[in-house]
Design a protein around this motif. Structure first.
Motif, PDB file in Angstrom:
ATOM      1  N   PHE A   1       0.859  -1.182   0.000  1.00  0.00           N
ATOM      2  CA  PHE A   1       0.000   0.000   0.000  1.00  0.00           C
ATOM      3  C   PHE A   1       0.897   1.234   0.000  1.00  0.00           C
ATOM      4  O   PHE A   1       1.854   1.303   0.777  1.00  0.00           O
ATOM      5  CB  PHE A   1      -0.893   0.029   1.246  1.00  0.00           C
ATOM      6  N   ASN A   2       0.575   2.212  -0.867  1.00  0.00           N
ATOM      7  CA  ASN A   2       1.393   3.428  -0.859  1.00  0.00           C
ATOM      8  C   ASN A   2       1.052   4.269   0.379  1.00  0.00           C
ATOM      9  O   ASN A   2       0.070   4.011   1.085  1.00  0.00           O
ATOM     10  CB  ASN A   2       1.267   4.214  -2.174  1.00  0.00           C
ATOM     11  N   ASP A   3       1.868   5.283   0.642  1.00  0.00           N
ATOM     12  CA  ASP A   3       1.692   6.098   1.843  1.00  0.00           C
ATOM     13  C   ASP A   3       0.348   6.807   1.880  1.00  0.00           C
ATOM     14  O   ASP A   3      -0.277   6.911   2.936  1.00  0.00           O
ATOM     15  CB  ASP A   3       2.823   7.140   1.945  1.00  0.00           C
ATOM     16  N   GLU A   4      -0.104   7.294   0.715  1.00  0.00           N
ATOM     17  CA  GLU A   4      -1.391   8.003   0.658  1.00  0.00           C
ATOM     18  C   GLU A   4      -2.539   7.059   1.010  1.00  0.00           C
ATOM     19  O   GLU A   4      -3.489   7.448   1.690  1.00  0.00           O
ATOM     20  CB  GLU A   4      -1.611   8.620  -0.730  1.00  0.00           C
ATOM     21  N   PHE A   5      -2.459   5.817   0.511  1.00  0.00           N
ATOM     22  CA  PHE A   5      -3.496   4.833   0.814  1.00  0.00           C
ATOM     23  C   PHE A   5      -3.529   4.576   2.320  1.00  0.00           C
ATOM     24  O   PHE A   5      -4.591   4.581   2.941  1.00  0.00           O
ATOM     25  CB  PHE A   5      -3.230   3.519   0.071  1.00  0.00           C
ATOM     26  N   LEU A   6      -2.356   4.361   2.910  1.00  0.00           N
ATOM     27  CA  LEU A   6      -2.272   4.085   4.347  1.00  0.00           C
ATOM     28  C   LEU A   6      -2.793   5.263   5.169  1.00  0.00           C
ATOM     29  O   LEU A   6      -3.480   5.071   6.180  1.00  0.00           O
ATOM     30  CB  LEU A   6      -0.831   3.758   4.739  1.00  0.00           C
ATOM     31  N   GLU A   7      -2.502   6.475   4.709  1.00  0.00           N
ATOM     32  CA  GLU A   7      -2.997   7.665   5.406  1.00  0.00           C
ATOM     33  C   GLU A   7      -4.517   7.728   5.355  1.00  0.00           C
ATOM     34  O   GLU A   7      -5.180   7.985   6.365  1.00  0.00           O
ATOM     35  CB  GLU A   7      -2.391   8.919   4.771  1.00  0.00           C
ATOM     36  N   GLU A   8      -5.074   7.480   4.168  1.00  0.00           N
ATOM     37  CA  GLU A   8      -6.533   7.505   3.992  1.00  0.00           C
ATOM     38  C   GLU A   8      -7.188   6.410   4.838  1.00  0.00           C
ATOM     39  O   GLU A   8      -8.175   6.651   5.535  1.00  0.00           O
ATOM     40  CB  GLU A   8      -6.865   7.303   2.507  1.00  0.00           C
ATOM     41  N   ALA A   9      -6.637   5.213   4.786  1.00  0.00           N
ATOM     42  CA  ALA A   9      -7.192   4.084   5.549  1.00  0.00           C
ATOM     43  C   ALA A   9      -7.060   4.315   7.053  1.00  0.00           C
ATOM     44  O   ALA A   9      -7.930   3.887   7.826  1.00  0.00           O
ATOM     45  CB  ALA A   9      -6.491   2.794   5.140  1.00  0.00           C
ATOM     46  N   GLY A  10      -5.998   5.002   7.452  1.00  0.00           N
ATOM     47  CA  GLY A  10      -5.774   5.270   8.871  1.00  0.00           C
ATOM     48  C   GLY A  10      -6.817   6.167   9.496  1.00  0.00           C
ATOM     49  O   GLY A  10      -7.012   6.155  10.712  1.00  0.00           O
ATOM     50  N   LYS A  11      -7.528   6.929   8.681  1.00  0.00           N
ATOM     51  CA  LYS A  11      -8.578   7.831   9.180  1.00  0.00           C
ATOM     52  C   LYS A  11      -9.889   7.087   9.432  1.00  0.00           C
ATOM     53  O   LYS A  11     -10.806   7.651  10.009  1.00  0.00           O
ATOM     54  CB  LYS A  11      -8.850   8.945   8.163  1.00  0.00           C
ATOM     55  N   ALA A  12      -9.997   5.851   8.946  1.00  0.00           N
ATOM     56  CA  ALA A  12     -11.269   5.119   9.009  1.00  0.00           C
ATOM     57  C   ALA A  12     -11.071   3.773   9.698  1.00  0.00           C
ATOM     58  O   ALA A  12     -10.454   2.873   9.133  1.00  0.00           O
ATOM     59  CB  ALA A  12     -11.829   4.917   7.599  1.00  0.00           C
ATOM     60  N   PRO A  13     -11.597   3.626  10.905  1.00  0.00           N
ATOM     61  CA  PRO A  13     -11.438   2.359  11.630  1.00  0.00           C
ATOM     62  C   PRO A  13     -12.174   1.189  10.973  1.00  0.00           C
ATOM     63  O   PRO A  13     -11.933   0.040  11.310  1.00  0.00           O
ATOM     64  CB  PRO A  13     -12.019   2.663  13.020  1.00  0.00           C
ATOM     65  N   ASN A  14     -13.039   1.482  10.012  1.00  0.00           N
ATOM     66  CA  ASN A  14     -13.822   0.454   9.337  1.00  0.00           C
ATOM     67  C   ASN A  14     -13.118  -0.078   8.084  1.00  0.00           C
ATOM     68  O   ASN A  14     -13.705  -0.814   7.309  1.00  0.00           O
ATOM     69  CB  ASN A  14     -15.210   0.989   8.979  1.00  0.00           C
ATOM     70  N   VAL A  15     -11.854   0.305   7.873  1.00  0.00           N
ATOM     71  CA  VAL A  15     -11.073  -0.206   6.738  1.00  0.00           C
ATOM     72  C   VAL A  15     -10.064  -1.221   7.276  1.00  0.00           C
ATOM     73  O   VAL A  15      -9.268  -0.914   8.152  1.00  0.00           O
ATOM     74  CB  VAL A  15     -10.339   0.930   5.999  1.00  0.00           C
ATOM     75  N   THR A  16     -10.130  -2.433   6.733  1.00  0.00           N
ATOM     76  CA  THR A  16      -9.216  -3.505   7.121  1.00  0.00           C
ATOM     77  C   THR A  16      -8.199  -3.705   6.012  1.00  0.00           C
ATOM     78  O   THR A  16      -8.574  -3.836   4.843  1.00  0.00           O
ATOM     79  CB  THR A  16      -9.995  -4.828   7.332  1.00  0.00           C
ATOM     80  N   LEU A  17      -6.917  -3.718   6.369  1.00  0.00           N
ATOM     81  CA  LEU A  17      -5.851  -3.903   5.390  1.00  0.00           C
ATOM     82  C   LEU A  17      -5.319  -5.330   5.457  1.00  0.00           C
ATOM     83  O   LEU A  17      -5.035  -5.844   6.542  1.00  0.00           O
ATOM     84  CB  LEU A  17      -4.704  -2.931   5.647  1.00  0.00           C
ATOM     85  N   ILE A  18      -5.186  -5.951   4.281  1.00  0.00           N
ATOM     86  CA  ILE A  18      -4.590  -7.286   4.186  1.00  0.00           C
ATOM     87  C   ILE A  18      -3.422  -7.193   3.219  1.00  0.00           C
ATOM     88  O   ILE A  18      -3.608  -6.910   2.030  1.00  0.00           O
ATOM     89  CB  ILE A  18      -5.623  -8.332   3.696  1.00  0.00           C
ATOM     90  N   HIS A  19      -2.206  -7.408   3.733  1.00  0.00           N
ATOM     91  CA  HIS A  19      -0.998  -7.374   2.898  1.00  0.00           C
ATOM     92  C   HIS A  19      -0.821  -8.745   2.267  1.00  0.00           C
ATOM     93  O   HIS A  19      -0.245  -9.656   2.868  1.00  0.00           O
ATOM     94  CB  HIS A  19       0.224  -7.000   3.742  1.00  0.00           C
ATOM     95  N   ASP A  20      -1.342  -8.883   1.048  1.00  0.00           N
ATOM     96  CA  ASP A  20      -1.297 -10.168   0.367  1.00  0.00           C
ATOM     97  C   ASP A  20      -1.643  -9.950  -1.102  1.00  0.00           C
ATOM     98  O   ASP A  20      -2.241  -8.940  -1.467  1.00  0.00           O
ATOM     99  CB  ASP A  20      -2.318 -11.126   0.997  1.00  0.00           C
ATOM    100  N   ALA A  21      -1.269 -10.922  -1.925  1.00  0.00           N
ATOM    101  CA  ALA A  21      -1.709 -10.908  -3.322  1.00  0.00           C
ATOM    102  C   ALA A  21      -3.192 -11.272  -3.351  1.00  0.00           C
ATOM    103  O   ALA A  21      -3.695 -11.957  -2.448  1.00  0.00           O
ATOM    104  CB  ALA A  21      -0.897 -11.908  -4.132  1.00  0.00           C
ATOM    105  N   TYR A  22      -3.876 -10.810  -4.387  1.00  0.00           N
ATOM    106  CA  TYR A  22      -5.292 -11.154  -4.525  1.00  0.00           C
ATOM    107  C   TYR A  22      -5.451 -12.666  -4.639  1.00  0.00           C
ATOM    108  O   TYR A  22      -4.694 -13.358  -5.321  1.00  0.00           O
ATOM    109  CB  TYR A  22      -5.898 -10.483  -5.762  1.00  0.00           C
ATOM    110  N   HIS A  23      -6.472 -13.177  -3.967  1.00  0.00           N
ATOM    111  CA  HIS A  23      -6.889 -14.579  -4.096  1.00  0.00           C
ATOM    112  C   HIS A  23      -8.402 -14.590  -3.999  1.00  0.00           C
ATOM    113  O   HIS A  23      -8.995 -13.797  -3.257  1.00  0.00           O
ATOM    114  CB  HIS A  23      -6.267 -15.430  -2.980  1.00  0.00           C
ATOM    115  N   GLU A  24      -9.033 -15.500  -4.725  1.00  0.00           N
ATOM    116  CA  GLU A  24     -10.494 -15.527  -4.752  1.00  0.00           C
ATOM    117  C   GLU A  24     -11.113 -15.737  -3.376  1.00  0.00           C
ATOM    118  O   GLU A  24     -12.267 -15.382  -3.153  1.00  0.00           O
ATOM    119  CB  GLU A  24     -11.004 -16.584  -5.740  1.00  0.00           C
ATOM    120  N   LYS A  25     -10.348 -16.272  -2.415  1.00  0.00           N
ATOM    121  CA  LYS A  25     -10.896 -16.467  -1.064  1.00  0.00           C
ATOM    122  C   LYS A  25     -11.343 -15.139  -0.446  1.00  0.00           C
ATOM    123  O   LYS A  25     -12.224 -15.112   0.405  1.00  0.00           O
ATOM    124  CB  LYS A  25      -9.866 -17.142  -0.163  1.00  0.00           C
TER     125      LYS A  25
END
Length: 196
Positions: free
Chosen positions: A50-74
């Motif tokens: 995630f780039n810094d801007e994405f992390l900053e935006e996500a950090g403002k919202a407790p309802n955003v969950t970050l998963i550091h992984d490649a996309y998988h259909e699961k």
């Protein structure tokens, strides 16, 4: 002259589960737009990085969950909507195909042919929300119209909506009567606007 065939709806995304795949510039833009319009949207974001801007935006919202992984259909499990915003067209197409197999609504960034919905321009003034769509033909035009409407709509419009809601609550009678009464009073507002 062709017509825009899209059907506009307003989703309660705080009650839906959204998957956003991609943590770069486009993913950041999609997340920012979503949270600006719906700050309580339930978003799971998946990306190897995630780039810094994405992390900053996500950090403002407790309802955003970050998963550091490649996309998988699961990651599609339990989701109602998916936004594919990776830099890899083949992965975006895979996300589209796997979402469609599960009857999940999908938006593939910058690929109108692979979208069930678009994220159009949105104007918000208190409880008033206006969505603008160009049917995917010119997002920048939607952006400019949004800016124009934000300037022209008075700040007091939310007070007017509160007053109309209070008036509606005083009405006695069946649904048809209430609709007719509300049409009459809001019709006066439109007529007044034409004469100003």
């Amino acid at each position: 002259m062709s017509k825009n065939p899209l059907y506009p709806i307003f989703l309660k995304v705080h009650q839906l589960n959204i998957l956003l795949v991609g943590g770069g510039f486009v993913g950041t833009e999609k997340l920012s737009f979503l949270l600006k319009s719906s700050p309580n949207a339930q978003v799971t974001a998946v990306s190897k990085a995630f780039n810094d801007e994405f992390l900053e935006e996500a950090g403002k919202a407790p309802n955003v969950t970050l998963i550091h992984d490649a996309y998988h259909e699961k990651y599609l499990g339990g989701k109602h909507m998916v936004i594919a915003a990776t830099n890899f067209p083949e992965i975006n197409k895979q996300i589209h195909d796997e979402a469609k197999e599960r009857y999940i609504l999908v938006n593939v960034a910058d690929t109108p042919a692979l979208c069930d919905f678009y994220l159009g321009g949105i104007v918000t003034k208190g409880n008033l929300k206006i969505a603008i769509s160009t049917n995917g033909k010119s997002p920048t035009t939607a952006k400019r119209l949004r800016q124009m409407l934000e300037e022209v709509l008075p700040e007091e419009i939310d007070e007017m909506l509160d007053n109309l809601n209070a008036y509606r609550d005083t009405l006695k009678g069946d649904f048809e009567y209430k609709v007719k009464a509300m049409n009459e009073i809001t019709g006066l507002l439109v007529d007044k606007g034409k004469t100003v």
